[in-house]
Design an enzyme around this catalytic site. Structure first.
Site, PDB file in Angstrom:
ATOM      1  N   GLU A 102       0.835  -1.200   0.000  1.00  0.00           N
ATOM      2  CA  GLU A 102       0.000   0.000   0.000  1.00  0.00           C
ATOM      3  C   GLU A 102       0.871   1.251   0.000  1.00  0.00           C
ATOM      4  OE1 GLU A 102      -3.278   2.009   3.032  1.00  0.00           O
ATOM      5  OE2 GLU A 102      -3.179  -0.172   2.866  1.00  0.00           O
ATOM      6  N   ASP A 104       0.246   5.432   0.603  1.00  0.00           N
ATOM      7  CA  ASP A 104      -0.789   6.331   1.129  1.00  0.00           C
ATOM      8  C   ASP A 104      -0.402   7.800   1.079  1.00  0.00           C
ATOM      9  OD1 ASP A 104      -2.283   4.126   1.942  1.00  0.00           O
ATOM     10  OD2 ASP A 104      -1.463   4.133   3.963  1.00  0.00           O
ATOM     11  N   GLU A 106      -2.439  10.710   3.085  1.00  0.00           N
ATOM     12  CA  GLU A 106      -3.559  11.016   3.962  1.00  0.00           C
ATOM     13  C   GLU A 106      -3.467  12.484   4.350  1.00  0.00           C
ATOM     14  OE1 GLU A 106      -4.743   7.071   6.408  1.00  0.00           O
ATOM     15  OE2 GLU A 106      -2.772   7.885   6.922  1.00  0.00           O
ATOM     16  N   ASN A 121       2.518   7.010   3.934  1.00  0.00           N
ATOM     17  CA  ASN A 121       2.841   5.739   4.569  1.00  0.00           C
ATOM     18  C   ASN A 121       3.028   4.692   3.481  1.00  0.00           C
ATOM     19  OD1 ASN A 121       3.353   3.856   6.547  1.00  0.00           O
ATOM     20  ND2 ASN A 121       1.307   3.914   7.469  1.00  0.00           N
ATOM     21  N   ARG A 130       5.278   3.197   8.640  1.00  0.00           N
ATOM     22  CA  ARG A 130       6.365   3.967   8.013  1.00  0.00           C
ATOM     23  C   ARG A 130       5.888   5.405   7.740  1.00  0.00           C
ATOM     24  NH1 ARG A 130       6.837  -1.259   5.453  1.00  0.00           N
ATOM     25  NH2 ARG A 130       8.972  -2.093   5.546  1.00  0.00           N
ATOM     26  N   ASP A 195     -10.581  10.735  16.203  1.00  0.00           N
ATOM     27  CA  ASP A 195      -9.918  10.077  17.325  1.00  0.00           C
ATOM     28  C   ASP A 195      -8.401  10.176  17.231  1.00  0.00           C
ATOM     29  OD1 ASP A 195     -10.085   8.429  15.061  1.00  0.00           O
ATOM     30  OD2 ASP A 195      -9.855   6.600  16.235  1.00  0.00           O
ATOM     31  N   TRP A 196      -7.875  10.598  16.045  1.00  0.00           N
ATOM     32  CA  TRP A 196      -6.415  10.693  15.915  1.00  0.00           C
ATOM     33  C   TRP A 196      -5.928  11.765  14.927  1.00  0.00           C
ATOM     34  CZ3 TRP A 196      -4.047   9.961  11.145  1.00  0.00           C
ATOM     35  CH2 TRP A 196      -4.830   9.378  10.145  1.00  0.00           C
ATOM     36  N   GLY A 200      -3.439  14.720  17.357  1.00  0.00           N
ATOM     37  CA  GLY A 200      -3.496  13.456  18.076  1.00  0.00           C
ATOM     38  C   GLY A 200      -4.859  13.114  18.626  1.00  0.00           C
ATOM     39  N   ARG A 283       9.295   5.087  19.262  1.00  0.00           N
ATOM     40  CA  ARG A 283       8.597   3.983  18.600  1.00  0.00           C
ATOM     41  C   ARG A 283       9.569   2.925  18.116  1.00  0.00           C
ATOM     42  NH1 ARG A 283       5.184   5.923  13.754  1.00  0.00           N
ATOM     43  NH2 ARG A 283       4.524   3.720  13.748  1.00  0.00           N
TER      44      ARG A 283
END
Length: 296
Positions: A102, A104, A106, A121, A130, A195-196, A200, A283
């Site tokens: 995939e 992306d 966004e 990503n 990523r 929600d994100w 955040g 992370r």
């Protein structure tokens, strides 16, 4: 700061696009290449213009009628104006299944006056995480801008108005998988992700500003079309240059960025990138392997 001139960049992607080969598809009409995927009543057609609507009942999305392997896919988008906090408009390519590949784009909405963030990503064999985020050198809500994936066996390039903003290089020689064996569909959608998506998840969608509208035009796919009935291995062979069959995406000049493109990418990273998973030690205490080898 003004974006560097993109004129030298154009030759690399346009010089070979005049050569049309068996299996490639190219068009600019939505109905020829795409079909609504869900929430048909949230689609607005105005001539060559398509608008997707998000309200507190539903978002909307569309998908390509075919799947492709290698080539160039581009759409011009004008993002939600005004207070778009909590909304996400996505443009992406994806194969099917749990081990999917995939790519992306966004577009993360924001409160009025705050810049949109663009999150990119890449998933390879079902593994993502990523993310990179950048702000843009223009207001993406005021006019249409082109967002593009250019994909061959050597690299995946994300472009904004023909300026590279991300490159994923084939590192199979380092033991890393590369997305080169799964046909991918082309998709776009708008949905609520409060929600994100914005700070955040701290800033929620204000439904008093609905409907939120994302506008589209300039649908272009110049890529190798893969029949559903053909096995993946056979598609990989038929979409690769061999003998007298030459595809523009396999030209040596597209095996890597040219010098000007490399400078453009460095400019984007230096001036507009706000997050890169490669430098997120919280992370990833150990730097991801591909980050150690990527030059950009």
């Amino acid at each position: 700061m003004a974006v560097p001139s993109v004129l030298p960049l154009l030759f690399g992607f346009l010089a070979f696009s005049v050569v049309v080969f068996v299996g490639s598809a190219s068009s600019s009409k939505f109905t020829e290449l795409f079909q609504p995927g869900w929430a048909f009543d949230h689609f607005l057609y105005e001539g060559e213009l398509l608008k997707l609507k998000l309200d507190n009942y539903s978002g909307a999305g569309f998908s390509s009628k075919s799947k492709y392997m290698f080539g160039k896919v581009s759409i011009q988008i004008k993002l939600v104006e005004g207070d778009s906090a909590g909304t996400v408009t996505a443009f992406y390519m994806s194969s099917d299944g749990p081990n999917h590949n995939e790519f992306d784009f966004e577009f993360l909405g924001n409160t009025t006056g705050e810049p949109y963030l663009v999150q990119t990503n890449i998933y390879v064999n079902g593994v993502g995480n990523r993310e990179q985020r950048l702000n843009l050198w223009f207001d993406p809500t005021k006019d249409f801008h082109s967002y593009t994936f250019m994909w061959n066996q050597r690299q995946v390039v994300f472009l904004v108005d023909e300026t590279p903003v991300r490159v994923h290089t084939n590192m199979e020689k380092h033991g890393l998988p590369f997305p080169k064996d799964q046909p991918m569909g082309v998709y776009s959608s708008i949905w609520n992700a409060d929600d994100w998506a914005t700070q955040g998840g701290r800033v929620k969608t204000d439904w008093s500003h609905a409907p939120f509208i994302a506008s589209y035009k300039g649908f272009e796919i110049d890529a190798c079309e893969c029949p559903i009935a053909v096995a993946a291995d056979d598609n990989a062979k038929r979409c690769s240059s061999s003998g007298e069959k030459r595809y523009w995406w396999d030209e040596p000049t597209l095996a890597e960025l040219n010098l000007h493109q490399s400078h453009q990418l460095l400019w984007v990273r230096a001036n507009h990138m706000v997050y890169d998973y490669c430098t997120d030690s919280a992370r990833f205490p150990a730097t991801p392997v591909e980050c150690q080898h990527h030059r950009h």
